[in-house]
Enzyme design. Structure first.
Site, PDB file in Angstrom:
ATOM      1  N   TYR A 221      16.833  30.414   6.807  1.00  0.00           N
ATOM      2  CA  TYR A 221      15.619  31.196   7.188  1.00  0.00           C
ATOM      3  C   TYR A 221      15.570  31.206   8.677  1.00  0.00           C
ATOM      4  CZ  TYR A 221      13.937  30.746   2.474  1.00  0.00           C
ATOM      5  OH  TYR A 221      13.651  30.841   1.015  1.00  0.00           O
TER       6      TYR A 221
ATOM      7  N   LYS B 150       0.825  -1.221   0.031  1.00  0.00           N
ATOM      8  CA  LYS B 150       0.063   0.017  -0.124  1.00  0.00           C
ATOM      9  C   LYS B 150       0.977   1.286  -0.176  1.00  0.00           C
ATOM     10  CE  LYS B 150      -0.557  -0.222   4.959  1.00  0.00           C
ATOM     11  NZ  LYS B 150      -1.719   0.046   5.954  1.00  0.00           N
TER      12      LYS B 150
END
Length: 362
Positions: A254, A36
């Protein structure tokens, strides 16, 4: 278009991992490979084609995933572990995709739909043995569902299964769940039914949990510690795309979260949180460059992150190992999970090869 970064799947290792499991469980026990979520992000087509002829079932989350496999594999049995809407029963029947039934109401609706529309369908009945997500809770309702299906011309019980809620951290609860599952199992008389509850941990650690099928995901991919020499199938590598000097007092990235305390050499790696380098790794993890562990400095950006190269003899386009081995050092999926305080499953699924070269190593 060639990228600086490689997402490398070793199909030789993948195949051997599956063979190791088959050797462990023996010829009388089936192996269901859980594929999956794009085979845990590894690439479902690559994984399924590699495992073709070795495994007996593929387990998927939904019908769409099953249909994706049917494009290139028309014969390996597929079971949907999630819930399936009535509108999709016909296409499941046409493509030999088995579905899960988790309660009596659902069972009645499926039987009614299949009878009215003449749809032939195989089902796996799910038992809630303690995970408390899906599955029959009451034995009386389970028995009623079995009897109703036995009377049906269109629906057949192919499997009965459950999910363990824990792994090695709570073996006693695993045993409790297994005992609960057996209370349901004994009411199924057909010898053709596959019973599956064993996950990767249970498969390698206690033979009684195996029944006549085991359902493995991480063990096949080598992502869990094991005693059968299964190896991890994935490596992730990149390259340094920029190298520069910074001085004491400078900040990196940042929000200026990293303050340079002395002159440093900085490198830039062209992968970021959009590629699976989670921001929780910022100032909290190292990658391998020229055999050395190089710390991540500053906040990880969407597409790049920066590393401390001080004292490392490297150059532009030197190899960066994010997952795997370089010289005497290595980085594992568990290393990431520990740094991020999460599951290795989340880490693996987080990596995204959208901007990497998808490399199949045979």
């Amino acid at each position: 278009m060639k990228s600086f970064s490689d997402y490398i799947i070793n199909t030789k290792v993948l195949k051997q991992n599956a063979i190791n499991i088959k050797t462990l469980i023996g010829s009388n026990i089936k192996l269901c490979a859980v594929v999956k979520a794009n085979a845990y992000g590894l690439g479902v087509e690559t994984v399924c084609k590699t495992l073709f002829g070795i495994v007996d079932f593929f387990a998927v989350s939904n019908v769409s995933e099953g249909l994706g496999i049917r494009v290139f594999d028309k014969s390996t049995k597929i079971v949907v572990l999630g819930m399936t809407s009535l509108e999709n029963l016909g296409i499941c029947s046409q493509n030999d995709i088995s579905i899960s039934v988790s309660n009596l109401q659902m069972c009645n609706k499926i039987l009614e739909y299949c009878s009215q529309n003449k749809v032939y369908l195989n089902v796996h009945i799910q038992v809630n043995s303690g995970l408390n997500r899906y599955g029959f809770r009451k034995i009386a309702e389970f028995i009623k569902a079995i009897k109703l299906i036995d009377k049906s011309e269109y629906v057949s019980v192919e499997g009965v299964y459950s999910h363990f809620a824990t792994k090695q951290n709570d073996v006693e609860f695993i045993k409790k769940q297994f005992m609960r599952f057996n209370q349901f199992k004994k009411y199924v008389q057909s010898k053709k039914v596959v019973f599956h509850i064993a996950n990767s941990f249970a498969t390698t650690n206690n033979r009684i949990f195996k029944l006549n099928m085991v359902r493995n995901g991480f063990l096949i991919y080598g992502g869990t510690k094991n005693n059968i020499e299964n190896k991890f199938v994935l490596e992730i590598k990149s390259k340094l795309v920029n190298i520069f000097e910074v001085k004491k007092g400078d900040t990196i990235g940042y929000d200026r979260t990293y303050l340079v305390k002395s002159n440093m050499k900085i490198g830039v790696v062209p992968l970021g949180y959009a590629d699976g380098m989670d921001r929780r790794l910022s100032n909290n993890f190292s990658v391998l460059i020229c055999g050395k562990k190089c710390p991540i400095v500053g906040l990880i950006c969407m597409d790049v992150f920066m590393v401390d190269l001080t004292g490392v003899d490297c150059e532009l386009y030197s190899e960066v190992v994010l997952l795997g081995r370089q010289k005497q050092n290595s980085i594992s999926i568990d290393d990431y999970a520990k740094a991020m305080n999460t599951s290795p499953y989340e880490v693996l699924l987080g990596f995204n090869y959208r901007r990497m070269n998808y490399v199949i190593k045979k």
